[in-house]
Enzyme design. Structure first.
Site, PDB file in Angstrom:
ATOM      1  N   HIS A   1      57.215  34.631  -9.644  1.00  0.00           N
ATOM      2  CA  HIS A   1      56.235  34.823  -8.571  1.00  0.00           C
ATOM      3  C   HIS A   1      56.102  36.310  -8.280  1.00  0.00           C
ATOM      4  CE1 HIS A   1      60.020  34.882  -6.396  1.00  0.00           C
ATOM      5  NE2 HIS A   1      59.433  35.213  -5.259  1.00  0.00           N
TER       6      HIS A   1
ATOM      7  N   HIS B   1      56.459  38.233  -5.506  1.00  0.00           N
ATOM      8  CA  HIS B   1      57.206  39.014  -4.527  1.00  0.00           C
ATOM      9  C   HIS B   1      57.846  40.211  -5.245  1.00  0.00           C
ATOM     10  CE1 HIS B   1      57.548  35.686  -1.268  1.00  0.00           C
ATOM     11  NE2 HIS B   1      56.629  36.576  -0.946  1.00  0.00           N
TER      12      HIS B   1
ATOM     13  N   ASP C   1      60.559  41.846  -5.164  1.00  0.00           N
ATOM     14  CA  ASP C   1      61.929  41.853  -5.703  1.00  0.00           C
ATOM     15  C   ASP C   1      62.036  41.154  -7.059  1.00  0.00           C
ATOM     16  OD1 ASP C   1      61.398  39.479  -4.254  1.00  0.00           O
ATOM     17  OD2 ASP C   1      63.520  39.090  -3.873  1.00  0.00           O
ATOM     18  N   HIS C   2      60.921  40.564  -7.515  1.00  0.00           N
ATOM     19  CA  HIS C   2      60.931  39.919  -8.831  1.00  0.00           C
ATOM     20  C   HIS C   2      60.057  40.649  -9.851  1.00  0.00           C
ATOM     21  CE1 HIS C   2      63.022  36.070  -7.630  1.00  0.00           C
ATOM     22  NE2 HIS C   2      62.782  36.661  -6.466  1.00  0.00           N
TER      23      HIS C   2
ATOM     24  N   HIS D   1      57.676  27.680  -2.677  1.00  0.00           N
ATOM     25  CA  HIS D   1      57.986  28.954  -2.032  1.00  0.00           C
ATOM     26  C   HIS D   1      56.855  29.299  -1.061  1.00  0.00           C
ATOM     27  CE1 HIS D   1      60.344  32.496  -1.641  1.00  0.00           C
ATOM     28  NE2 HIS D   1      59.637  33.298  -2.390  1.00  0.00           N
TER      29      HIS D   1
ATOM     30  N   ASP E   1      61.941  31.743  -6.803  1.00  0.00           N
ATOM     31  CA  ASP E   1      62.466  31.308  -5.518  1.00  0.00           C
ATOM     32  C   ASP E   1      61.877  29.952  -5.128  1.00  0.00           C
ATOM     33  OD1 ASP E   1      63.493  33.858  -5.553  1.00  0.00           O
ATOM     34  OD2 ASP E   1      62.285  34.612  -3.923  1.00  0.00           O
TER      35      ASP E   1
ATOM     36  N   HIS F   1      70.481  34.890  -6.320  1.00  0.00           N
ATOM     37  CA  HIS F   1      69.483  35.299  -5.331  1.00  0.00           C
ATOM     38  C   HIS F   1      70.087  35.290  -3.918  1.00  0.00           C
ATOM     39  CE1 HIS F   1      65.517  35.374  -3.226  1.00  0.00           C
ATOM     40  NE2 HIS F   1      65.174  36.062  -4.288  1.00  0.00           N
TER      41      HIS F   1
END
Ligand code: ZN
Length: 309
Positions: free
Chosen positions: A62, A64, A66-67, A142, A212, A270
């Site tokens: 996805h 976000h 942080d990914h 998510h 996530d 995570h």
């Protein structure tokens, strides 16, 4: 015939000492798949001696940050390193403009072909397939569109009986032929029947990535019987409410998914930056699903070949 997961980063949202952001490498028979690409991914590849040039496929769960914030640096390094091989990146809608704009605004003109393949985050589908590996996507739950991936070995290679190699002095090509189910012609002209030198096909190994996501029964069928499951466990069980609200899972959620899906081993990850000692998270998960391990940066998880009983 390696099947090995290497965790490069397993922190959520922000890095903490010793824990980088989400990223991992799955090596299936020397094919290197990068799964998510949080900030610092290429540093971790150096730390853990991952052959960066061997990665030709990247799977993004996805959008976000942080990914995906590791993508700009990685794509740029490939360019500076004079990469010529094409690179495929799979991920949800929005990935294409994110990458295109990032490259445009930083005056980056790639010297290699970059294909961005949009994966529907709602409809499960086979997103990649070759002779040996199949990758299937499935929907997660998510706050934003998020995709889980299952990686499966495909071909049913046979298991050669080690004593037969010595008995008949079999060479590499003969062993390979036998593994693919062929009879072997010895230099004397004698034909060895395949059944004489092999055992039944190996168990086909698989790995599922769920991050996530909040826990949901809806994705259990897609991760059923995986040998390895990486399931996010951002929080401990006392933060169930917050987990649900933020589209994340607790340790108990992750373990429940592992149990319901009857997986071989659960790997947690995570983690929220609030947790420094991860052992309490492990203990909680183990109370529901015993074969659980902590995901840790630099740790490897191998799935061995076994013959079917
Ligand atoms: Zn997220």
């Amino acid at each position: 015939m390696i099947f090995e997961l290497s965790i490069l980063g397993c922190s959520s949202a922000i890095p903490v000492r010793g824990r980088y952001l989400s990223s991992q490498i799955l090596n299936i028979r020397q094919r290197y798949f990068l799964i998510d690409c949080g900030e610092g991914t290429q540093y971790r590849m150096l730390d853990f001696k991952i052959p960066k040039s061997k990665i030709n496929k990247i799977f993004i769960s996805h959008l976000h940050g942080d990914h995906i914030y590791g993508l700009p640096g990685l794509l740029s390094s490939y360019n500076i390193g004079n990469r010529k091989k094409s690179l495929n990146i799979y991920g949800p809608a929005g990935l294409n403009p994110f990458i295109e704009n990032m490259l445009d605004y930083s005056y980056n003109h790639l010297g290699y072909e970059l294909k961005i393949i949009t994966v529907d985050h709602q409809i499960p589908s086979v997103v990649y397939e070759d002779d040996d590996v199949k990758v299937t996507s499935f929907p997660l739950r998510h706050r934003v569109p998020a995709i889980g991936y299952k990686f499966e070995e495909k071909s049913k290679l046979k298991n050669i009986i080690p004593e037969k190699i010595e008995e008949y002095s079999l060479d590499y090509n003969q062993i390979r032929a036998a593994k693919y189910g062929n009879d072997i012609v010895l230099s004397s002209g004698v034909v060895l029947k395949n059944e004489e030198v092999t055992l039944p096909p190996k168990h086909l190994r698989s790995y599922a990535y769920c991050s996530d996501t909040a826990y949901s029964k809806s994705y259990i069928p897609y991760i059923k019987n995986a040998d390895l499951l990486y399931h996010e466990s951002t929080y401990m069980a006392n933060m169930q409410e917050k987990a649900k609200m933020r589209g994340h899972s607790t340790t108990i959620d992750a373990a429940t998914a592992a149990k319901k899906a009857n997986v071989g081993k659960l790997i947690l990850g995570h983690y929220s930056s609030r947790y420094h000692n991860l052992n309490p998270l492990l203990e909680e998960a183990k109370s529901v699903f015993e074969n659980t391990e902590l995901g840790l940066d630099g740790k490897k998880y191998k799935v061995e070949l076994t013959t079917d009983e």
